[in-house]
Design a protein around this motif. Sequence first.
Motif, PDB file in Angstrom:
ATOM      1  N   LYS A  37       0.819  -1.200   0.000  1.00 32.69           N
ATOM      2  CA  LYS A  37       0.000   0.000   0.000  1.00 32.69           C
ATOM      3  C   LYS A  37       0.856   1.254   0.000  1.00 32.69           C
ATOM      4  O   LYS A  37       1.694   1.427   0.873  1.00 32.69           O
ATOM      5  CB  LYS A  37      -0.882   0.028   1.262  1.00 32.69           C
ATOM      6  N   GLY A  38       0.604   2.121  -0.962  1.00 34.33           N
ATOM      7  CA  GLY A  38       1.221   3.436  -0.942  1.00 34.33           C
ATOM      8  C   GLY A  38       0.323   4.442  -0.241  1.00 34.33           C
ATOM      9  O   GLY A  38      -0.839   4.163   0.044  1.00 34.33           O
ATOM     10  N   MET A  39       0.886   5.602   0.040  1.00 38.57           N
ATOM     11  CA  MET A  39       0.099   6.698   0.618  1.00 38.57           C
ATOM     12  C   MET A  39      -0.313   7.630  -0.514  1.00 38.57           C
ATOM     13  O   MET A  39       0.544   8.241  -1.157  1.00 38.57           O
ATOM     14  CB  MET A  39       0.944   7.470   1.632  1.00 38.57           C
ATOM     15  N   PRO A  40      -1.623   7.757  -0.782  1.00 35.31           N
ATOM     16  CA  PRO A  40      -2.027   8.722  -1.812  1.00 35.31           C
ATOM     17  C   PRO A  40      -1.424  10.088  -1.467  1.00 35.31           C
ATOM     18  O   PRO A  40      -1.477  10.506  -0.302  1.00 35.31           O
ATOM     19  CB  PRO A  40      -3.552   8.728  -1.700  1.00 35.31           C
ATOM     20  N   GLU A  42      -2.081  13.171  -1.747  1.00 38.40           N
ATOM     21  CA  GLU A  42      -2.836  14.236  -1.082  1.00 38.40           C
ATOM     22  C   GLU A  42      -2.796  14.070   0.437  1.00 38.40           C
ATOM     23  O   GLU A  42      -3.026  15.039   1.179  1.00 38.40           O
ATOM     24  CB  GLU A  42      -4.279  14.314  -1.594  1.00 38.40           C
ATOM     25  N   PRO A  50      -3.064   9.199   8.730  1.00 41.44           N
ATOM     26  CA  PRO A  50      -4.053   8.259   9.266  1.00 41.44           C
ATOM     27  C   PRO A  50      -3.590   6.813   9.015  1.00 41.44           C
ATOM     28  O   PRO A  50      -3.007   6.511   7.970  1.00 41.44           O
ATOM     29  CB  PRO A  50      -5.316   8.605   8.472  1.00 41.44           C
ATOM     30  N   THR A  51      -3.860   5.947   9.979  1.00 39.71           N
ATOM     31  CA  THR A  51      -3.287   4.589   9.962  1.00 39.71           C
ATOM     32  C   THR A  51      -3.505   3.869   8.639  1.00 39.71           C
ATOM     33  O   THR A  51      -2.586   3.274   8.079  1.00 39.71           O
ATOM     34  CB  THR A  51      -3.868   3.771  11.130  1.00 39.71           C
ATOM     35  N   GLY A  52      -4.720   3.944   8.134  1.00 35.72           N
ATOM     36  CA  GLY A  52      -5.032   3.208   6.903  1.00 35.72           C
ATOM     37  C   GLY A  52      -4.420   3.825   5.660  1.00 35.72           C
ATOM     38  O   GLY A  52      -4.502   3.236   4.582  1.00 35.72           O
ATOM     39  N   LEU A  53      -3.791   4.986   5.788  1.00 36.48           N
ATOM     40  CA  LEU A  53      -3.152   5.628   4.636  1.00 36.48           C
ATOM     41  C   LEU A  53      -1.630   5.483   4.661  1.00 36.48           C
ATOM     42  O   LEU A  53      -0.964   5.809   3.679  1.00 36.48           O
ATOM     43  CB  LEU A  53      -3.515   7.119   4.582  1.00 36.48           C
ATOM     44  N   HIS A  54      -1.085   5.019   5.770  1.00 35.59           N
ATOM     45  CA  HIS A  54       0.373   4.859   5.881  1.00 35.59           C
ATOM     46  C   HIS A  54       0.822   3.784   4.893  1.00 35.59           C
ATOM     47  O   HIS A  54       0.149   2.771   4.716  1.00 35.59           O
ATOM     48  CB  HIS A  54       0.714   4.452   7.313  1.00 35.59           C
ATOM     49  N   LEU A  56       2.705   0.590   3.354  1.00 30.97           N
ATOM     50  CA  LEU A  56       2.879  -0.738   3.935  1.00 30.97           C
ATOM     51  C   LEU A  56       3.570  -1.635   2.926  1.00 30.97           C
ATOM     52  O   LEU A  56       3.132  -1.735   1.779  1.00 30.97           O
ATOM     53  CB  LEU A  56       1.512  -1.327   4.273  1.00 30.97           C
ATOM     54  N   TRP A 120       7.071   0.400  -6.678  1.00 29.85           N
ATOM     55  CA  TRP A 120       6.634   1.694  -6.167  1.00 29.85           C
ATOM     56  C   TRP A 120       6.828   2.812  -7.180  1.00 29.85           C
ATOM     57  O   TRP A 120       7.776   2.791  -7.948  1.00 29.85           O
ATOM     58  CB  TRP A 120       7.444   2.078  -4.932  1.00 29.85           C
ATOM     59  N   VAL A 121       5.947   3.809  -7.112  1.00 29.52           N
ATOM     60  CA  VAL A 121       6.224   5.056  -7.814  1.00 29.52           C
ATOM     61  C   VAL A 121       6.921   5.947  -6.767  1.00 29.52           C
ATOM     62  O   VAL A 121       8.125   5.753  -6.551  1.00 29.52           O
ATOM     63  CB  VAL A 121       4.940   5.655  -8.448  1.00 29.52           C
ATOM     64  N   GLU A 123       5.178   6.830  -3.548  1.00 35.32           N
ATOM     65  CA  GLU A 123       4.223   7.003  -2.452  1.00 35.32           C
ATOM     66  C   GLU A 123       4.438   6.068  -1.272  1.00 35.32           C
ATOM     67  O   GLU A 123       3.573   5.969  -0.399  1.00 35.32           O
ATOM     68  CB  GLU A 123       2.803   6.884  -3.009  1.00 35.32           C
TER      69      GLU A 123
ATOM     70  N   THR B  34      -0.708   1.775  -7.055  1.00 33.39           N
ATOM     71  CA  THR B  34       0.033   2.067  -5.820  1.00 33.39           C
ATOM     72  C   THR B  34      -0.730   3.026  -4.917  1.00 33.39           C
ATOM     73  O   THR B  34      -0.430   3.103  -3.734  1.00 33.39           O
ATOM     74  CB  THR B  34       1.446   2.626  -6.111  1.00 33.39           C
ATOM     75  N   ARG B  35      -1.736   3.760  -5.451  1.00 30.78           N
ATOM     76  CA  ARG B  35      -2.501   4.626  -4.549  1.00 30.78           C
ATOM     77  C   ARG B  35      -3.812   3.978  -4.091  1.00 30.78           C
ATOM     78  O   ARG B  35      -4.270   4.250  -2.995  1.00 30.78           O
ATOM     79  CB  ARG B  35      -2.715   6.044  -5.087  1.00 30.78           C
ATOM     80  N   LYS B  37      -5.940   0.590  -2.875  1.00 37.35           N
ATOM     81  CA  LYS B  37      -5.459  -0.425  -1.946  1.00 37.35           C
ATOM     82  C   LYS B  37      -6.274  -1.698  -2.050  1.00 37.35           C
ATOM     83  O   LYS B  37      -7.490  -1.678  -1.893  1.00 37.35           O
ATOM     84  CB  LYS B  37      -5.576   0.100  -0.507  1.00 37.35           C
ATOM     85  N   THR B  51      -9.482  -1.943   9.551  1.00 37.54           N
ATOM     86  CA  THR B  51      -9.737  -0.765   8.706  1.00 37.54           C
ATOM     87  C   THR B  51      -8.650  -0.536   7.662  1.00 37.54           C
ATOM     88  O   THR B  51      -8.936  -0.303   6.490  1.00 37.54           O
ATOM     89  CB  THR B  51      -9.907   0.477   9.599  1.00 37.54           C
ATOM     90  N   GLY B  52      -7.412  -0.612   8.084  1.00 39.81           N
ATOM     91  CA  GLY B  52      -6.309  -0.325   7.166  1.00 39.81           C
ATOM     92  C   GLY B  52      -6.090  -1.403   6.124  1.00 39.81           C
ATOM     93  O   GLY B  52      -5.280  -1.220   5.215  1.00 39.81           O
ATOM     94  N   ASP B  61      -9.121  12.813  -5.693  1.00 38.60           N
ATOM     95  CA  ASP B  61      -8.314  12.879  -4.475  1.00 38.60           C
ATOM     96  C   ASP B  61      -9.221  12.679  -3.266  1.00 38.60           C
ATOM     97  O   ASP B  61     -10.419  13.001  -3.304  1.00 38.60           O
ATOM     98  CB  ASP B  61      -7.660  14.260  -4.332  1.00 38.60           C
ATOM     99  N   GLU B 194     -11.995   6.972   8.741  1.00 36.57           N
ATOM    100  CA  GLU B 194     -10.725   7.573   8.320  1.00 36.57           C
ATOM    101  C   GLU B 194     -11.005   8.387   7.047  1.00 36.57           C
ATOM    102  O   GLU B 194     -11.989   8.124   6.339  1.00 36.57           O
ATOM    103  CB  GLU B 194      -9.660   6.496   8.096  1.00 36.57           C
ATOM    104  N   PRO B 195     -10.148   9.383   6.764  1.00 29.09           N
ATOM    105  CA  PRO B 195     -10.449  10.275   5.624  1.00 29.09           C
ATOM    106  C   PRO B 195     -10.718   9.526   4.325  1.00 29.09           C
ATOM    107  O   PRO B 195     -11.637   9.884   3.576  1.00 29.09           O
ATOM    108  CB  PRO B 195      -9.178  11.132   5.497  1.00 29.09           C
ATOM    109  N   GLN B 196      -9.955   8.492   4.064  1.00 32.14           N
ATOM    110  CA  GLN B 196     -10.055   7.796   2.781  1.00 32.14           C
ATOM    111  C   GLN B 196     -11.342   6.987   2.640  1.00 32.14           C
ATOM    112  O   GLN B 196     -11.698   6.581   1.537  1.00 32.14           O
ATOM    113  CB  GLN B 196      -8.824   6.900   2.569  1.00 32.14           C
TER     114      GLN B 196
END
Lengths: 369, 369
Positions: A37-40, A42, A50-54, A56, A120-121, A123, B34-35, B37, B51-52, B61, B194-196
């Motif tokens: 998982k990358g972090m979008p 934005e 946020p945890t689910g965006l970190h 992995l 990866w790109v 992110e 990659t963005r 998930k 959640t993650g 976005d 979470e935001p996403q």
Amino acid sequence: MRRAGQPPAFRAVGDGSKLSTATELYPEELQLATRNKGMPLEALRYPITPTGLHYLLVHYDIPAVDAPAWELTVAGQVNNALRLSLDDIQRRPKASVTVTMECAGNGRSLLSPRPISQPWVVEAIGTAEWAGTPLRGILEEAGLTARAVEILFTGLDLGVEGGVVQNYQRCLSLEEATRDDVLLAYEMNGQPLEPQHGYPLRLVAPGWYGMANVKWLDRIEAIETPFDGYQMNAYRYAQSNDDEGERLRFMKVRALMIPPGIPDFLTRTRLVEPGPVTLKGRAWAGRTAVSRVELSTDAGATWSDARLGEQVAPSAWREWSCQWKAEPGSYTLCARATDAQGKVQPLEQPWNVKGMGNNMVQRIEVVVA
Amino acid sequence: MRRAGQPPAFRAVGDGSKLSTATELYPEELQLATRNKGMPLEALRYPITPTGLHYLLVHYDIPAVDAPAWELTVAGQVNNALRLSLDDIQRRPKASVTVTMECAGNGRSLLSPRPISQPWVVEAIGTAEWAGTPLRGILEEAGLTARAVEILFTGLDLGVEGGVVQNYQRCLSLEEATRDDVLLAYEMNGQPLEPQHGYPLRLVAPGWYGMANVKWLDRIEAIETPFDGYQMNAYRYAQSNDDEGERLRFMKVRALMIPPGIPDFLTRTRLVEPGPVTLKGRAWAGRTAVSRVELSTDAGATWSDARLGEQVAPSAWREWSCQWKAEPGSYTLCARATDAQGKVQPLEQPWNVKGMGNNMVQRIEVVVA
């Protein structure tokens, strides 16, 4: 920016005619990209991700851990071997540290030829607040013998890599392992670790690329000869298969920008309204500081200084921002950071066999209309 | 399974010589992969997906929402237009629903030729417990007029798609919008979104593919003519660019298996010890029930019935398991589900232009050694 009428600039952003040249990719790489998982980008707006965006990266499978039955073994060159339950560890002094963490392979797909691995790109990044107990206290309690030279960390994650069946294992020097800010972490962002981030306990070693931060800890062992296992050799700056190459350690300097405006779904090309735009992002530099961030709106031909803002925490990224007067046209935006030792992000990345430690400047395609 | 000696079977799993034929992929597709998930398939072990680990597809976005200033507008063909703060919504009756949700494009990269979009393999899935207030109560309070024919949901996410600048928008029929289990959700797995995942408020429409579950709700509008916007036409089973095709609605029947044994990092080929193995997974069927799951260890040539277990919740996946006596050799494991209407997952997927609604049986390559 208009909603109707679809002037030509909109079509240039969104009709797919601007797709890059297709490259060959193995289905196995795509499979890795969909499970890791990358972090979008934005999400650079959040000081703490946020945890689910970190990001992995999991080498094998996320292990199923029965936490009540789980114990951490501390053994090897120690006077008092320990077996600690999660309760035992949570009764020890609690500390927290806010850490920007990046995958060592971030940027790999931008190299040419492209090393075959997680593609990866840019992110593979995130910043989290980790809480747990300092590793040093545990090592002091175990009492290292005079023969201990390194600390070896073994995760419960088991798989095959390079034809070798292995648990994920990495070591740290005694000096690195006993730093104040190295934690055995059982919380991320104020909650128990989610399974994918190492539940019930993981190592957090600020400043290092992600590979040092061993998840799902099973065993911590003081060893008397330096560890030369698979993962120590997988993370190297090798120029060829015959070149041993230097081992990766700390994250290199890098700035990333929050892509301005709005995206096209497929190309992620950005559509920006003419007028003043505040370009913002974050930058980090591993064990040293970010001293400068510059911005280019012409693909790196000319640069102007961004304003450096708050550093979220000593081991976390730093805000930067820059004003841009956007006039109609097409632009390639770039951000470039310099660290306190004067190291600057490259425009073209020196290649290495494993695609490690890429910190080439980010490019964002923008149409102002 | 031995740790040393590296017999030939291990090398067959792990030396990279088993990579599939490379295919052409656009860098833009990789950037999407990659963005967005997927859920690593070992997470099928959790009845409720952490959640993650839940799949995520974001068209534009993730918007930055200032929750204290945010309000939901309920307007259009209603007698009492509403503007509701998050507090207003949280003071209303609270309900929860456990929902298996799948991206309509799941499996897209397995089609040939491969439609150009988010290149999922099979992991765009997850199950969450959503809590919020039933949409029906809000619609009753607003009072639909006799002219209302559909409910239109508009998200705050703004982007370009197909050359059109748009907020993400989808509609539901009055019948679908007023079902008991359709929620305006502000919690996922017991925490604020979470935001996403749509913070502060999203639609949850059990049984539908993910595209109906509009995130970051801005506006709910009762409309007097059926909505024919971009996203209604993007999600169709079209056989060519000239074919309108049927609109996607509910998730098709599908079983997925927890990959047994341990993975090779790159290929994800599995290494399994000889002996009895319990193969397990989960299956779902949108608005109907799963009636059967079968297992094949020979790439679909022969099948045997799995045991159906607990259904986690009415709108969530159902466990299944099957015993396998693994003997040394190479296998392609497949799981195939049938729904209560007798529909069976295909071995070869009928192709469509957008790569939608793929429910082809999963294949897992296994080496027993």
